[in-house]
Design an enzyme around this catalytic site. Sequence first.
Site: not given
Ligand code: UT7
Length: 325
Positions: A119, A252, A282
């Site tokens: 990225c 980005h 993204n």
């Molecule tokens: O291009 C390279 C750079 N990449 C990035 O910058 C990505 C950076 N990271 C992020 O953008 C975020 O960490 C994410 C968007 C990937 C995830 O967001 P988050 O707020 O960190 O969520 P999380 O991973 O803590 O997940 C929270 C909850 C989990 O459920 P539990 O364990 O709390 O019950 C996940 O299982 O959200 C759940 N979850 C979803 N639910 C519905 C994760 N993905 C999904 C989904 N739909 N697609």
Amino acid sequence: MTRYSRITGTGSYLPPRRLTNADLAAELAAKGVETSDEWIVERTGIRARHFAAPDVTSSDLGMEAAKQALEAAGLQASEIDLIIVATSTPDMVFPSAACILQNKLGIAGCPAFDVQAVCSGFVYALTVADAMIKTGSASKALVIGAEVFSRILDFSDRTTCVLFGDGAGAVVLEASDTPGILASDLHADGKHVGILCVPGSVSGGQVLGDPLLKMDGQAVFKLAVGVLESAARATLSKANLTEADIDWLIPHQANIRIMQSTAKKLKMPFEKVIVTVDEHGNTSAASIPLALDAAVRSGKVKKGDTLMLEGVGGGFTWGAVLLNY
Ligand code: UT7
């Protein structure tokens, strides 16, 4: 006279198939994967993404963006003397997407190569092109970010497959006697390979390992916010400028919350941040030139504006380019 490089044209291209979060959620539900528009919008700011048809490659998308950038610069393809494509999803193992794109443009002879910095690819490629122009080895470069990330997504993993899209953006960078690119700052730290990678490889006619994207989203998020601030500050300091001199921040486009945190750390109002993640998702190396072209064509970015472009991604890689548009 000092020789500088300057962007003289921008272009972009999105494949026609647009999936809203609801469209994607319905497709995933059919495979037993649960997600929702609410979750995706709240956690990422993404509302839609574009996916390329199966027979469309990164060089096809890059070609459309390049044609627009050439037209905006008022140049013929035959005048281009350097092609750099930033991509992590090239058409083939080799040759580079840049060589394939060069042939599609109907030109030959000039150097053409890919930059693989995920990225951060576009800020890496722009920095390399700037250096080649400043040292006189090129005068009119095409710098392109092009990706078909839909090919490397694991559609059984809802934590990653809702985040990415396909597309391409391009700029023409030309030698100039007035400064365009003012400063850049690039970094990598390979110890973070595991938090964002596609671990598979091709060996003996087989794919070894998993050829689909893996990401520890929270680890990437934390690292991204810190390095985007430090790269912006380092770049400003090299150019003897401050945050107040930036007209537009073009980061980005991965997650709107990362962009909000970066703007806050740089004490910039969010109105000065170009946001396209809502419509593009993204698109990895394509995201910055796609956002730049959208901002130019919408009339937000004007000639003479000071722009801070910032990338961060797998590697871990990160960097920034400060320029006078
Ligand atoms: O291009 C390279 C750079 N990449 C990035 O910058 C990505 C950076 N990271 C992020 O953008 C975020 O960490 C994410 C968007 C990937 C995830 O967001 P988050 O707020 O960190 O969520 P999380 O991973 O803590 O997940 C929270 C909850 C989990 O459920 P539990 O364990 O709390 O019950 C996940 O299982 O959200 C759940 N979850 C979803 N639910 C519905 C994760 N993905 C999904 C989904 N739909 N697609």
